[in-house]
Design a protein around this motif. Structure first.
Motif, short mmCIF file in Angstrom:
data_model
loop_
_atom_site.label_atom_id
_atom_site.label_comp_id
_atom_site.label_asym_id
_atom_site.label_seq_id
_atom_site.Cartn_x
_atom_site.Cartn_y
_atom_site.Cartn_z
N GLY A 138 0.79 -1.23 0.00
CA GLY A 138 0.00 0.00 0.00
C GLY A 138 0.82 1.27 0.00
O GLY A 138 0.32 2.32 0.37
N ASP A 139 2.11 1.22 -0.46
CA ASP A 139 2.92 2.43 -0.42
C ASP A 139 2.88 3.21 -1.74
O ASP A 139 3.64 4.16 -1.94
N GLY A 140 1.99 2.79 -2.65
CA GLY A 140 1.81 3.52 -3.90
C GLY A 140 2.74 3.11 -5.03
O GLY A 140 2.64 3.64 -6.14
N LYS A 141 3.64 2.16 -4.81
CA LYS A 141 4.52 1.70 -5.87
C LYS A 141 3.74 0.86 -6.87
O LYS A 141 2.70 0.29 -6.53
N PRO A 142 4.22 0.75 -8.14
CA PRO A 142 3.50 -0.04 -9.14
C PRO A 142 3.33 -1.49 -8.69
O PRO A 142 4.22 -2.06 -8.05
N GLY A 173 4.76 -8.71 -15.16
CA GLY A 173 5.84 -8.98 -16.09
C GLY A 173 6.23 -7.74 -16.88
O GLY A 173 7.41 -7.50 -17.15
N TRP A 174 5.24 -6.95 -17.27
CA TRP A 174 5.52 -5.72 -18.02
C TRP A 174 6.34 -4.74 -17.19
O TRP A 174 7.32 -4.17 -17.67
N ILE A 175 5.95 -4.54 -15.94
CA ILE A 175 6.68 -3.62 -15.05
C ILE A 175 8.11 -4.13 -14.84
O ILE A 175 9.07 -3.34 -14.82
N LEU A 176 8.27 -5.45 -14.70
CA LEU A 176 9.60 -6.01 -14.47
C LEU A 176 10.55 -5.67 -15.61
O LEU A 176 11.65 -5.14 -15.39
N PHE A 177 10.15 -5.97 -16.85
CA PHE A 177 11.06 -5.77 -17.97
C PHE A 177 11.08 -4.32 -18.46
O PHE A 177 12.02 -3.92 -19.15
N ARG A 178 10.07 -3.52 -18.07
CA ARG A 178 10.11 -2.10 -18.42
C ARG A 178 11.02 -1.33 -17.47
O ARG A 178 11.83 -0.50 -17.91
N ASP A 179 10.89 -1.59 -16.16
CA ASP A 179 11.60 -0.80 -15.16
C ASP A 179 12.93 -1.42 -14.71
O ASP A 179 13.79 -0.71 -14.20
N HIS A 180 13.07 -2.75 -14.87
CA HIS A 180 14.27 -3.43 -14.36
C HIS A 180 14.84 -4.40 -15.39
O HIS A 180 15.16 -5.56 -15.05
N PRO A 181 15.03 -3.98 -16.65
CA PRO A 181 15.51 -4.91 -17.67
C PRO A 181 16.93 -5.39 -17.41
O PRO A 181 17.25 -6.57 -17.63
N ARG A 182 17.81 -4.49 -16.95
CA ARG A 182 19.20 -4.88 -16.69
C ARG A 182 19.28 -5.96 -15.61
O ARG A 182 19.99 -6.96 -15.77
N GLU A 183 18.54 -5.75 -14.54
CA GLU A 183 18.55 -6.72 -13.44
C GLU A 183 17.96 -8.06 -13.88
O GLU A 183 18.48 -9.13 -13.52
N ALA A 184 16.86 -8.00 -14.65
CA ALA A 184 16.21 -9.24 -15.09
C ALA A 184 17.14 -10.07 -15.97
O ALA A 184 17.27 -11.29 -15.80
N LEU A 203 8.94 -11.72 -8.26
CA LEU A 203 8.85 -11.92 -9.71
C LEU A 203 10.21 -11.71 -10.37
O LEU A 203 10.59 -12.47 -11.26
N GLY A 204 10.96 -10.71 -9.92
CA GLY A 204 12.28 -10.44 -10.49
C GLY A 204 13.25 -11.58 -10.27
O GLY A 204 14.09 -11.88 -11.13
N VAL A 205 13.16 -12.23 -9.11
CA VAL A 205 14.01 -13.39 -8.84
C VAL A 205 13.51 -14.61 -9.60
O VAL A 205 14.29 -15.34 -10.22
N ALA A 206 12.21 -14.83 -9.58
CA ALA A 206 11.64 -16.10 -10.05
C ALA A 206 11.60 -16.23 -11.56
O ALA A 206 11.98 -17.27 -12.11
N LEU A 207 11.11 -15.21 -12.27
CA LEU A 207 10.84 -15.38 -13.70
C LEU A 207 12.11 -15.53 -14.54
O LEU A 207 12.23 -16.50 -15.32
N PRO A 208 13.11 -14.63 -14.44
CA PRO A 208 14.33 -14.85 -15.23
C PRO A 208 15.06 -16.13 -14.85
O PRO A 208 15.62 -16.83 -15.71
N TYR A 209 15.04 -16.46 -13.55
CA TYR A 209 15.65 -17.72 -13.10
C TYR A 209 14.94 -18.92 -13.74
O TYR A 209 15.59 -19.85 -14.23
#
Length: 433
Positions: A224-228, A232-243, A370-376
């Motif tokens: 509930g802190d207002g973050k997106p 999957g879209w948010i992951l690869f849009r905002d954190h592509p390098r990390e993914a 999701l960032g840990v699980a999906l690319p792994y």
């Protein structure tokens, strides 16, 4: 000097109880996953049409790989679920799916009874288990990393692979017990069903344990802190390098892990020429010491950083993989075979002991699972889940040594990533929650 616990953080004894509870559940999940591989030599003739032993193993390995196809789906669905509804809820759901899959395999009739319905039901059960494991890895990696204190994060997160290997080790121990209490004919006819039934019943116990786990403070703080919201879209849009970092750092590590563990048992029988019982003893003894190494390596990463361990795995894996496999081709001594297998596992410890915390430290809490699980899971599907099939296919085609070079090449790809990335111990997103 240890820092004070954040306000609202659970007392140390509650934190430890939750880590142990989460780890115990992880062990049963991975036991259910690996028992398929441990007993393949026995149920393959029951579930598939008559043919050469290698052909039947290829069929079983193909279904093992099919289970991996569902892992990215499970990672995507349950990664989002864990980020939105909590790590605890996702862990409880994953063990439920694993339970259903294990019990299905335990009661499925053989090919002689229902024909192609047998491998079809086997595929369905493995798809359910793949969905479960796809969610389990990310949820447990994040749960253990978030629940651990900052200065012991490497140590406690290493228990994910302690219990992962523990699940495989337990499957091998069950195999050894059954090999020494049942005849070969009994094992091939009906005895192989026992470990799947055990796994299903243990999963029911774990379901109750996980219902009582504490939720992590990282998840509570981000709710509930207002973050997106996680997607999957948010992951690869905002954190592509990390993914993509997670995907590539996993590729070589997961291929090496499956080559040295699940496939190695078949290699010792099919190529080295050991009996199935001797191969089981070799792998059990090697895996027991390997599991014990994980916390030590995790604790070392808390002192010197994560990067040196990963680079060490990459360099040694690049140099030693081919010589180890070549030596195992002609080894006749079980003790020497055990030493060679253990050497390979010591090398891969540089990846397995800390890969969970490294991935968790790359992402903010609202999308961490999701960032840990999906690319792994994608890397596991492409490289880990196909390792056994690729190895057996190359052997069947008379090009077995091509597999050794394939493993070496993928370790080299991951080594490039290890050399280029920052050390997550000093650049952790978890400490910024």
């Amino acid at each position: 000097m240890a820092t004070a616990a954040p306000a609202g953080a659970p007392p140390p004894e509650h934190r430890l109880r939750s880590i142990l509870g989460g780890s115990a559940g992880n062990l049963v999940e991975w036991y259910d996953w690996y028992v398929y591989s441990a007993f393949t030599l026995y149920f393959a003739p029951v579930m598939f049409p008559k043919g050469s032993a290698t052909a039947q193993l290829l069929n079983a390995a193909a279904i093992f790989a099919v289970g991996f196809l569902m892992r990215p789906v499970g990672a995507w669905i349950m990664g989002i679920y864990a980020d939105r509804h909590g790590r605890k809820s996702a862990l409880t759901l994953s063990v439920t799916l694993m339970c259903v899959g294990a019990l299905m395999i335990a009661v499925t009739p053989g090919y002689a009874t229902i024909g192609w319905g047998a491998p079809a039901l086997l595929v369905l059960a493995r798809l359910l288990q793949g969905l479960s494991v796809g969610g389990e890895y990310g949820a447990s990696a994040v749960y253990l990393s978030e629940m651990a204190g900052k200065n012991r994060r490497g140590f406690f997160s290493s228990f994910q692979y302690v219990t992962l290997v523990g699940g495989q080790l337990t499957a091998l121990c069950v195999l050894l017990i059954l090999q020494n209490t049942l005849s070969e004919a009994q094992l091939e006819h009906w005895g192989w069903r026992i470990p799947f039934a055990i796994g299903g019943l243990l999963a029911i116990v774990v379901f109750r344990i996980r219902r009582g786990l504490l939720e992590t403070e990282s998840f509570k703080n981000v709710s509930g802190d207002g973050k997106p919201r996680s997607s999957g879209w948010i992951l690869f849009r905002d954190h592509p390098r990390e993914a993509f970092t997670v995907l590539l750092l996993t590729a070589g590590g997961t291929l090496a892990f499956y080559a040295y563990t699940t496939y190695m048992q078949k290699f010792l029988v099919n190529t080295s020429g050991f009996s199935r019982e001797t191969a089981s003893w070799i792998m059990t003894a090697a895996l027991a010491l390997y599991a014990a190494l994980q916390p030590a390596a995790g604790a070392l990463s808390d002192r010197i950083g994560r990067k040196p361990l990963m680079v060490g795995f990459g360099v040694l894996g690049l140099i030693c993989t081919v010589p180890i496999f070549l030596s195992l081709e002609h080894v006749t001594s079980p003790v020497l075979a055990w030493a060679l297998v253990l050497g390979a596992l010591v090398i891969v410890t540089g990846y397995t002991s800390i890969n969970a915390v490294v991935k968790a430290e790359l992402f903010p809490a609202h999308i961490r699972t999701l960032g840990v699980a999906l690319p792994y899971a994608l890397a596991n599907t492409l490289f880990g889940g196909t390792a056994e099939y690729v190895a057996l296919w190359l052997k069947n085609a008379g090009m077995e040594r091509g597999f050794y070079w394939y493993v070496t090449a993928m370790i080299g790809v991951s080594l490039i990533v290890y050399l280029r990335m920052r050390d997550t111990r000093t650049h952790s997103q978890i400490s910024e929650d």
